[in-house]
Write a protein that holds these residues in place. Structure first.
Motif, short mmCIF file in Angstrom:
data_model
loop_
_atom_site.label_atom_id
_atom_site.label_comp_id
_atom_site.label_asym_id
_atom_site.label_seq_id
_atom_site.Cartn_x
_atom_site.Cartn_y
_atom_site.Cartn_z
N ARG A 562 27.95 46.72 28.48
CA ARG A 562 27.03 45.96 29.34
C ARG A 562 27.47 44.52 29.40
NH1 ARG A 562 23.01 42.88 26.53
NH2 ARG A 562 23.29 43.01 24.28
N PHE A 563 26.93 43.77 30.37
CA PHE A 563 27.05 42.32 30.43
C PHE A 563 25.65 41.75 30.32
CE2 PHE A 563 31.06 42.70 33.24
CZ PHE A 563 31.88 42.64 32.12
N GLY A 564 25.44 40.95 29.29
CA GLY A 564 24.12 40.36 29.10
C GLY A 564 24.00 38.98 29.71
N PRO A 565 22.79 38.41 29.67
CA PRO A 565 22.54 37.10 30.30
C PRO A 565 22.87 35.92 29.39
CG PRO A 565 20.50 38.01 29.47
CD PRO A 565 21.55 39.04 29.19
N GLU A 566 23.36 36.19 28.16
CA GLU A 566 23.55 35.09 27.21
C GLU A 566 24.69 34.15 27.58
OE1 GLU A 566 22.40 38.78 24.71
OE2 GLU A 566 23.48 38.32 26.56
N LEU A 567 25.63 34.60 28.39
CA LEU A 567 26.80 33.79 28.72
C LEU A 567 26.86 33.51 30.21
CD1 LEU A 567 29.60 35.57 26.63
CD2 LEU A 567 28.30 33.54 25.99
N SER A 568 27.35 32.31 30.55
CA SER A 568 27.64 32.01 31.94
C SER A 568 28.86 32.82 32.37
CB SER A 568 27.93 30.52 32.11
OG SER A 568 29.14 30.17 31.45
N ALA A 569 29.08 32.89 33.69
CA ALA A 569 30.23 33.65 34.19
C ALA A 569 31.53 33.06 33.66
CB ALA A 569 30.22 33.66 35.71
N GLU A 570 31.62 31.73 33.59
CA GLU A 570 32.84 31.09 33.11
C GLU A 570 33.07 31.40 31.64
OE1 GLU A 570 36.35 28.97 32.86
OE2 GLU A 570 35.26 29.78 34.59
N ALA A 571 32.02 31.31 30.82
CA ALA A 571 32.15 31.62 29.39
C ALA A 571 32.52 33.09 29.20
CB ALA A 571 30.84 31.31 28.67
N ARG A 572 32.01 33.95 30.03
CA ARG A 572 32.34 35.38 29.95
C ARG A 572 33.83 35.60 30.24
NH1 ARG A 572 28.34 39.07 33.35
NH2 ARG A 572 29.63 38.44 35.11
N ARG A 573 34.34 34.90 31.26
CA ARG A 573 35.77 35.04 31.59
C ARG A 573 36.64 34.51 30.46
NH1 ARG A 573 33.80 33.83 36.79
NH2 ARG A 573 34.13 31.59 36.49
N ARG A 574 36.25 33.39 29.87
CA ARG A 574 37.04 32.82 28.78
C ARG A 574 37.07 33.75 27.57
NH1 ARG A 574 38.00 27.20 29.00
NH2 ARG A 574 37.79 27.05 26.74
N ALA A 575 35.94 34.38 27.28
CA ALA A 575 35.89 35.32 26.15
C ALA A 575 36.76 36.54 26.43
CB ALA A 575 34.45 35.75 25.90
N LEU A 576 36.72 37.04 27.64
CA LEU A 576 37.57 38.18 28.00
C LEU A 576 39.04 37.83 27.90
CD1 LEU A 576 35.69 39.71 31.07
CD2 LEU A 576 36.18 40.86 28.90
N ALA A 577 39.39 36.62 28.33
CA ALA A 577 40.79 36.20 28.27
C ALA A 577 41.29 36.19 26.83
CB ALA A 577 40.94 34.82 28.90
N VAL A 578 40.42 35.79 25.89
CA VAL A 578 40.80 35.78 24.48
C VAL A 578 40.99 37.21 23.98
CG1 VAL A 578 39.99 35.25 22.15
CG2 VAL A 578 39.70 33.58 23.98
N LEU A 579 40.05 38.10 24.28
CA LEU A 579 40.09 39.47 23.77
C LEU A 579 41.20 40.30 24.40
CD1 LEU A 579 36.25 40.19 23.65
CD2 LEU A 579 37.78 39.83 21.70
N LEU A 580 41.56 39.99 25.66
CA LEU A 580 42.55 40.81 26.35
C LEU A 580 43.94 40.17 26.38
CD1 LEU A 580 40.42 42.06 29.39
CD2 LEU A 580 40.86 43.21 27.22
#
Length: 607
Positions: A562-580
């Protein structure tokens, strides 16, 4: 405005042939300014005719097809071909201001058509050969051409793309195209409709009625339009003027890229950098341009060095992505006799890593090869700055500065947005499409400057006049992949359009082997089986490629619960970039809790 700035632009423009000299170099006028007021010239005169008159036997084009066929044109032969093609287009009703779409690969006819359109004052655009019919129809609908040029088929990596068939399907959904001219390239069977004509028949008339000298056009008369990455799902194209292209292409070619000789731009012709720096630049200077149709690993991975050796290439221009592939393919460096003519390599489109520069210099050039890295943009008509130009004193200064959100210059080492504080003659002349207003913000953010949207910083080199420019990505959701802009929003929307996807996110990631690429995460719709994630991921990524082309296809994909509301779209992209960052091409699975944990470790949370 600095006297030296005006002097350099004046010298650059005076190296061209003007039918009518300009009366004023630059007029500051919103939003782009006006250049070469009152001046008139023709691109065919400057790229072909003047060289044909002086040295008609000099080679202009040395072309090689993917299957290995070869053709060569002297400047005298190129002039005849351009005049004949212009006469053909004029006979079909094409005139100044009309639009011609070129759905072509890198063929000699493509270059001839570009110059013939410029000779007549028609505006052209080049549409990528891999586009599926639906995407091609959208591009045609955006551009609204009067005439379409295409091929029966196009060679690509050993296979034939059915260009004419795709064009027919696209045209069935688009109005306004009156004629289709088809180049016989592969010999595949094609369907034929009213208004279709073969190129070889249409240009095979006995006499040429085209005037000996082309008609001069106003300096800023539109020459070409090139699509830019969509902003927020809204298409936009940049329109460039004739003198704006010519002056900058000619100047950057001679004083930035090549001191002269045989020149090869190893890139796709749909890339604006290949059009400006692979065609207009060398031809405006009377150099010999090498042109290659296919992919550099067909029939084998030594094709690049075969071409360099066969044609005596002295300067090669390409993207860092191509260099990475060349390094990955190389079991050993090519024999030095094969690259003995090569003196200089220039990379464009994205930053090049120091280890790639070292590989080129030490393994390809054995220490004697000059390596330069160029920066520019579609809006600016290609390259503006090179870290190692041929002659820096002859290139007008763009006034690059790095500023914060208030427009104040940042200290050395600090990140900010790169801006141009001096007018640049290659600046586009207009924006088209429903996304034009959104793209126009670059001219409004900082009064008196052009905001590039690139995040950068300066590193002190000890020379106050030549600090090292370091790039850190984009402010918007557009990134450069293999030298071409790709919209993260477009890729996300393509994934969301798939019936199996409930939500999606797309981010940029850096790969030490492949450079910049895309990665995606999707939340599957309720009820979609995850028994075979490999097949499911391939279907989703292929759907993106079908709509947007191969460069937009993410190299890594993961499934998230799921994608929750805790992160902004930009923060979500930055987290994905780290994990991937280290993910391979096999799909993986992540949880939302893992994304939250990665975001908490982000040094710039919430951005």
């Amino acid at each position: 405005m600095a006297e030296d700035w005006a002097h350099r632009w004046t010298r650059a423009a005076e190296e061209l042939v003007w039918d009518t000299p300009w009366s004023r170099l630059y007029t500051p006028e919103e939003p782009y300014g006006r250049w070469f007021t009152g001046g008139r010239l023709n691109i065919a005169t400057n790229c072909v005719d003047r060289h044909a008159e002086r040295e008609g036997d000099r080679p202009a084009l040395l072309w090689e097809g993917e299957p290995g066929d070869r053709r060569a044109f002297t400047y005298a032969e190129l002039r005849g071909a351009v005049r004949t093609a212009a006469a053909m287009l004029r006979g079909l009703g094409v005139g100044a201001g009309d639009r011609v779409a070129l759905h072509l690969g890198w063929l000699p006819e493509t270059v001839v058509a570009m110059l013939a359109c410029g000779r007549l004052g028609a505006v052209h655009t080049i549409l990528p050969t891999p586009l599926p019919a639906e995407a091609l129809a959208e591009r045609l609908d955006d551009f609204q051409p009067k005439l379409l040029l295409t091929q029966d088929g196009a060679w690509r990596h050993g296979t034939i793309l059915p260009l004419k068939a795709r064009a027919d399907e696209a045209l069935s959904a688009v109005g306004g195209v009156e004629q289709t001219i088809v180049i016989r390239r592969t010999g595949v069977d094609v369907s034929w409709y009213a208004g279709d004509r073969w190129w070889h028949e249409a240009t095979g008339v006995e006499t040429c009625t085209e005037p000996e000298r082309p008609e001069a056009r106003a300096a800023e008369h539109p020459l070409l339009a090139t699509p830019m990455a969509n902003r927020r799902g809204r298409p936009v194209s940049a329109v460039h003027g004739t003198a704006n292209v010519l002056v900058t292409a000619s100047t950057i070619h001679r004083y930035g890229m090549s001191p002269g000789g045989v020149f090869w731009c190893a890139g796709d012709i749909t890339w604006l950098g290949a059009q400006v720096h692979g065609v207009y630049g060398p031809l405006s200077r009377g150099d010999t341009a090498v042109m290659f149709e296919g992919t550099l690993d067909v029939p084998n991975r030594d094709r690049t060095w075969d071409i360099v050796e066969r044609y005596g290439v002295q300067t090669m221009v390409t993207s860092p992505s191509v260099v990475r592939r060349l390094r990955g393919w190389a079991r050993r460096a090519p024999d030095q006799c094969r690259v003995s003519t090569l003196r200089r390599i220039v990379t464009l489109g994205e930053p090049i890593e120091p280890d790639l520069t070292r590989w080129l210099r030490d393994q390809i050039g054995t220490g004697g090869l000059d390596i330069a890295d160029g920066w520019g943009q579609v809006e600016l008509n290609g390259v503006v700055r090179l870290d190692r130009p041929v002659d820096a004193t002859r290139i007008p200064e763009p006034g690059l500065a790095i500023v914060d959100e208030n427009g104040a210059t940042v200290a050395s080492g600090e990140r900010g947005e790169l801006v141009l504080t001096n007018p640049w003659a290659g600046m586009l002349r207009g924006l088209e499409g429903v996304g034009a207003e959104d793209a126009a913000r670059h001219w409004r953010r900082y009064p008196g400057s052009y905001a590039t949207g690139d995040v950068a910083s300066y590193r002190d080199t000890g020379d106050p006049h030549r600090p090292e420019l370091i790039f850190h990505g984009r402010l918007d959701q557009v990134i450069s992949v293999s030298g071409q802009l790709v919209s993260l929003t477009e890729v996300r929307e393509a994934l969301l359009a798939h019936p199996f996807v409930a939500d999606a996110e797309v981010c940029e990631r850096s790969d030490p082997r492949l450079g910049r690429s895309l990665a995606a995460a999707v939340v599957l719709a309720t009820g979609v089986s995850t028994d075979n994630t490999t097949t499911l991921a391939r279907d989703l990524l292929d759907a993106v490629r079908e709509v947007l082309g191969g460069l937009a296809r993410p190299r890594a994909l993961c499934f998230v619960d799921r994608f929750g509301p805790e992160l902004s779209a930009e923060a979500r992209r930055r987290a994905l970039a780290v994990l991937l960052a280290g993910a391979g091409e096999e799909p993986c699975t992540l949880t939302w809790d893992q994304l939250l944990a990665a975001a908490r470790e982000d040094p710039v949370p919430g951005r």
